[in-house]
Scaffold this motif. Structure first.
Motif, mmCIF file in Angstrom:
data_model
loop_
_atom_site.group_PDB
_atom_site.id
_atom_site.type_symbol
_atom_site.label_atom_id
_atom_site.label_comp_id
_atom_site.label_asym_id
_atom_site.label_seq_id
_atom_site.Cartn_x
_atom_site.Cartn_y
_atom_site.Cartn_z
ATOM 1 N N ASN A 258 0.810 -1.221 0.000
ATOM 2 C CA ASN A 258 0.000 0.000 0.000
ATOM 3 C C ASN A 258 0.841 1.268 0.000
ATOM 4 O OD1 ASN A 258 -1.804 -2.044 2.062
ATOM 5 N ND2 ASN A 258 -2.827 -1.173 0.285
ATOM 6 N N MET A 259 2.159 1.118 0.202
ATOM 7 C CA MET A 259 3.057 2.273 0.233
ATOM 8 C C MET A 259 3.618 2.504 -1.171
ATOM 9 S SD MET A 259 5.016 1.350 3.838
ATOM 10 C CE MET A 259 5.981 2.868 3.861
ATOM 11 N N VAL A 260 3.206 3.603 -1.817
ATOM 12 C CA VAL A 260 3.578 3.845 -3.214
ATOM 13 C C VAL A 260 4.040 5.293 -3.385
ATOM 14 C CG1 VAL A 260 2.813 3.800 -5.611
ATOM 15 C CG2 VAL A 260 1.857 2.163 -3.968
ATOM 16 N N ASP A 261 5.297 5.477 -3.747
ATOM 17 C CA ASP A 261 5.836 6.800 -4.100
ATOM 18 C C ASP A 261 5.562 7.855 -3.035
ATOM 19 O OD1 ASP A 261 6.796 5.785 -6.495
ATOM 20 O OD2 ASP A 261 4.968 6.284 -7.594
ATOM 21 N N GLY A 262 5.744 7.501 -1.792
ATOM 22 C CA GLY A 262 5.589 8.463 -0.709
ATOM 23 C C GLY A 262 4.163 8.648 -0.243
ATOM 24 N N ALA A 263 3.208 8.060 -0.959
ATOM 25 C CA ALA A 263 1.801 8.165 -0.598
ATOM 26 C C ALA A 263 1.272 6.771 -0.252
ATOM 27 C CB ALA A 263 1.012 8.799 -1.734
ATOM 28 N N LEU A 264 -0.045 6.668 -0.092
ATOM 29 C CA LEU A 264 -0.669 5.395 0.248
ATOM 30 C C LEU A 264 -1.757 5.060 -0.761
ATOM 31 C CD1 LEU A 264 -0.944 5.851 4.107
ATOM 32 C CD2 LEU A 264 0.601 4.300 2.907
ATOM 33 N N ASP A 265 -1.760 3.809 -1.189
ATOM 34 C CA ASP A 265 -2.782 3.285 -2.080
ATOM 35 C C ASP A 265 -3.724 2.438 -1.228
ATOM 36 O OD1 ASP A 265 -4.334 2.004 -3.914
ATOM 37 O OD2 ASP A 265 -2.693 1.176 -5.103
ATOM 38 N N ILE A 303 9.234 5.008 2.439
ATOM 39 C CA ILE A 303 8.629 5.992 3.329
ATOM 40 C C ILE A 303 7.340 6.510 2.708
ATOM 41 C CG2 ILE A 303 8.876 8.284 4.392
ATOM 42 C CD1 ILE A 303 10.733 6.359 5.702
ATOM 43 N N SER A 304 6.267 6.580 3.512
ATOM 44 C CA SER A 304 5.011 7.181 3.060
ATOM 45 C C SER A 304 4.405 7.974 4.204
ATOM 46 C CB SER A 304 4.015 6.099 2.606
ATOM 47 O OG SER A 304 4.403 5.523 1.379
ATOM 48 N N ILE A 305 3.506 8.883 3.861
ATOM 49 C CA ILE A 305 2.814 9.686 4.858
ATOM 50 C C ILE A 305 1.345 9.290 4.879
ATOM 51 C CG2 ILE A 305 2.345 11.566 3.234
ATOM 52 C CD1 ILE A 305 2.657 13.513 5.593
ATOM 53 N N PHE A 306 0.774 9.215 6.071
ATOM 54 C CA PHE A 306 -0.653 8.958 6.229
ATOM 55 C C PHE A 306 -1.366 10.283 6.429
ATOM 56 C CE2 PHE A 306 -4.386 8.350 8.943
ATOM 57 C CZ PHE A 306 -5.090 7.399 8.218
ATOM 58 N N THR A 307 -2.341 10.557 5.605
ATOM 59 C CA THR A 307 -3.128 11.779 5.742
ATOM 60 C C THR A 307 -4.606 11.432 5.799
ATOM 61 O OG1 THR A 307 -3.199 12.071 3.336
ATOM 62 C CG2 THR A 307 -1.441 13.207 4.525
ATOM 63 N N GLY A 308 -5.368 12.249 6.496
ATOM 64 C CA GLY A 308 -6.799 12.015 6.592
ATOM 65 C C GLY A 308 -7.203 11.467 7.939
ATOM 66 N N GLU A 309 -8.487 11.109 8.037
ATOM 67 C CA GLU A 309 -9.064 10.669 9.313
ATOM 68 C C GLU A 309 -9.543 9.225 9.276
ATOM 69 O OE1 GLU A 309 -8.840 12.591 11.903
ATOM 70 O OE2 GLU A 309 -7.980 14.209 10.699
ATOM 71 N N LEU A 310 -9.164 8.465 8.241
ATOM 72 C CA LEU A 310 -9.582 7.074 8.155
ATOM 73 C C LEU A 310 -9.077 6.289 9.364
ATOM 74 C CD1 LEU A 310 -10.798 4.735 6.400
ATOM 75 C CD2 LEU A 310 -8.488 4.418 5.493
ATOM 76 N N GLU A 311 -9.952 5.491 9.961
ATOM 77 C CA GLU A 311 -9.535 4.634 11.076
ATOM 78 C C GLU A 311 -8.742 3.477 10.497
ATOM 79 O OE1 GLU A 311 -13.055 3.622 13.330
ATOM 80 O OE2 GLU A 311 -12.659 5.315 14.677
ATOM 81 N N CYS A 312 -7.449 3.486 10.760
ATOM 82 C CA CYS A 312 -6.554 2.591 10.035
ATOM 83 C C CYS A 312 -5.354 2.231 10.899
ATOM 84 C CB CYS A 312 -6.101 3.319 8.768
ATOM 85 S SG CYS A 312 -5.357 2.262 7.540
ATOM 86 N N ILE A 313 -4.803 1.033 10.699
ATOM 87 C CA ILE A 313 -3.570 0.610 11.362
ATOM 88 C C ILE A 313 -2.645 -0.008 10.322
ATOM 89 C CG2 ILE A 313 -4.630 0.257 13.626
ATOM 90 C CD1 ILE A 313 -4.902 -2.686 13.010
ATOM 91 N N THR A 314 -1.453 -0.395 10.737
ATOM 92 C CA THR A 314 -0.500 -1.003 9.823
ATOM 93 C C THR A 314 -0.118 -2.400 10.290
ATOM 94 O OG1 THR A 314 1.529 -0.293 10.961
ATOM 95 C CG2 THR A 314 0.497 1.283 9.430
#
Length: 420
Positions: A258-265, A303-314
Motif C-alpha cells: 500500500n506504500m507507493v511513491d511516498g503516498a498510500l494506495d 517511506i510514506s505519509i498517512f493523511t486524513g481521518e480514516l480509522e486505520c492501522i499497519t
C-alpha cells in the motif's frame, strides 16, 4: 475448441456507415498464414529481435544470440511474432519497420491475408489481440486446456466475426488515435514527475551541504539548515499489528504494497477485528510517517505519509513515526525522506538477512541525520510540492480515464465470445 465450434463474436458498437454491412464468420487460420521462412545467410546477427509484453519487438542482446542464425525466422513488415511459451502473458507483437528482421527459430511467425478487399487488416488484428476475446481464448490455450506452449494451430482456431476491410481500418484508425492520445498524456505525466524530481534535488541540500541550491525569495537570507538526528523530531514511534488479517473486518490494515511513491494506495486492503483500546494504541493519525522496515534489499526503507481521518492501522513490519510538528512538518519530512539522497542514506541502515533486509527502528531514529530549515520554510517547500502533486494526480487521473475509455470502447468494438 473444435474446428466446427459455432460460437460467434458480435460487436455491440459499429460506425454508422457500416451498420448494414454483413459480418463474416471465420477462424483466424482462414485469414492468416504461418511463415517458417528461415534466414540462411540473408540477414546479419544485428537483425535479431525479441518480443516483450511491455515494449513489443525489441533488439535482442547480442550475447544471447546464437552463433549460427541460419535457422532464425524472417519477419517482414506487418507480420506478427510471438514466443509460444509466453503468448498467454501477452508477448506478441506486430513488426512495423520497413526492413525485415529475425526472431528465434522457436518463435511463431504469421502474416495477415488480405486479398481483393477481404481478409484481415494487420492494424485491426494488432488492436484485436489486446481485446478480452483474444485474451480469454489464449488463456485457455486455444482449446480450453492449460498449455505450456501455444502454437499457430492453437490460435488458428480463434473464431472471428470480421467486418469489411474498410470497417476494420476505421476501427484500427480510431483506436490508434486513442493510443496516441494516451501516449501523449503519459508523456505529460512523466514530464511532471521529472520536473518534480529535479525541483526536489534543488530544494533540498546536497550531501555534505546545509543550504539548497534553490530557495524561495523570502528565505534567501535565512540561516543555514540545521542538522539533527531524526529522533530529535520524533514524539512517538510504534509497530503495527502482528495479528492475522482477513478480507473482511472492522479496521483496514496497511501493508508494504500500500506504500507507493511516498503516498498510500488504499486498494487491496486487508482487515482486522480489534478491541477499541488495542486499536487506539496503534491507530494512525494525520501526518504520521510510515517506514517499511522489512522487505527485500531493493524495497526496504520505503517511506510514506498517512493523511486524513480514516480509522486505520499497519502491519507489524511497518513502523510509524509521529512527529513533533512544532519542529518538523510531516509533509516536508515525507518529501525530504523520499529524495534520492535520503533514500540512499536509509538504504545504508538496512541489514541483510537470509531472504530479506531489516532496518532497526532505533537505529533509524538515532543514526539517520537530517537537515531542516525553519518551520516557515518547511511549510513553503511542502506547499510548493503539494501543488505539484495535485497537478500530477489530476493528469494521472486523466490518463487513467483515457485508458478506461479505451477498454470500454474495445469491449464494444471487439465482442466477447457468446454461445449461440
Amino acid at each position: 475448441m473444435k474446428d466446427d465450434d459455432k460460437r460467434t463474436l458480435t460487436p455491440r458498437l459499429r460506425f454508422p456507415e457500416f451498420l448494414g454491412d454483413t459480418l463474416h464468420q471465420v477462424q483466424l487460420k482462414e485469414v492468416t498464414a504461418e511463415s517458417t521462412t528461415r534466414n540462411g545467410d540473408t540477414l546479419p546477427p544485428t537483425s535479431v529481435m525479441g518480443v516483450t509484453k511491455a515494449e513489443g519487438i525489441v533488439p535482442m542482446e547480442q550475447r544471447i544470440v546464437a552463433l549460427n542464425i541460419a535457422r532464425y525466422k524472417i519477419v517482414r513488415k506487418d507480420w506478427f511474432a510471438y514466443n509460444p511459451m509466453r503468448l498467454n502473458i501477452g508477448s506478441i507483437a506486430r513488426w512495423e519497420g520497413e526492413s525485415a528482421i529475425l526472431v528465434s527459430p522457436d518463435y511463431v511467425v504469421f502474416k495477415c491475408l488480405n486479398e481483393a478487399g477481404s481478409g484481415i487488416d494487420p492494424a485491426f488484428l494488432d488492436h484485436f489481440r489486446r481485446s478480452d476475446a483474444w485474451e480469454g481464448f489464449v488463456a485457455q490455450g486455444g482449446d480450453g486446456s492449460v498449455r505450456v506452449r501455444i502454437y499457430y494451430k492453437d490460435i488458428g482456431r480463434l473464431p472471428l466475426q470480421l467486418p469489411s476491410i474498410a470497417e476494420q481500418q476505421k476501427i484500427a484508425d480510431c483506436l490508434t488515435s486513442l493510443d496516441e492520445l494516451i501516449a501523449a498524456q503519459g508523456r505529460k505525466v512523466e514530464a511532471l514527475k521529472g520536473h518534480k524530481k529535479g525541483l526536489m534535488q534543488q530544494l533540498f541540500p546536497r550531501e555534505g551541504e546545509t543550504l539548497p541550491r534553490l530557495r524561495f525569495p523570502e528565505f534567501r537570507d535565512a540561516p543555514a539548515w540545521k542538522t539533527h538526528a531524526f529522533e530529535h523530531f520524533v514524539a512517538k514511534s510504534f509497530y503495527g499489528t502482528s495479528q492475522s488479517t482477513s478480507a473482511k473486518g472492522q479496521y483496514p490494515v496497511l501493508r508494504m504494497g500500500n506504500m507507493v511513491d511516498g503516498a498510500l494506495d488504499f486498494s487491496n486492503l486487508v482487515y482486522l477485528d480489534l478491541g477499541r483500546r488495542d486499536f487506539e494504541s496503534i491507530r494512525l493519525h494525520d501526518g504520521d510517517i510510515l517506514l517499511n522496515r522489512t522487505n527485500s534489499l531493493d524495497l526496504v526503507g520505503k517511506i510514506s505519509i498517512f493523511t486524513g481521518e480514516l480509522e486505520c492501522i499497519t502491519a507489524s513490519y511497518i513502523v510509524t513515526f509521529r512527529l513533533d510538528k512544532e519542529r518538523l512538518r510531516p509533509e516536508f519530512c515525507n518529501a525530504m525522506l523520499n529524495t534520492q539522497l535520503y533514500k540512499a542514506r536509509i538504504k545504508l541502515l538496512a541489514r541483510p538477512s537470509v531472504s530479506q533486509a531489516n532496518i532497526n527502528p532505533t537505529t533509524f531514529r538515532k543514526e539517520l541525520r537530517v537537515s531542516v530549515p525553519s518551520v516557515a520554510e518547511q511549510h513553503r517547500i511542502a506547499d510548493c510540492l503539494s501543488i505539484l502533486d495535485v497537478r500530477i494526480a489530476a493528469e494521472t487521473d486523466k490518463l487513467a480515464a483515457l485508458k478506461s475509455h479505451k477498454r470500454g470502447l474495445m469491449q464494444q468494438l471487439f465482442p466477447s465470445p457468446e454461445a449461440v
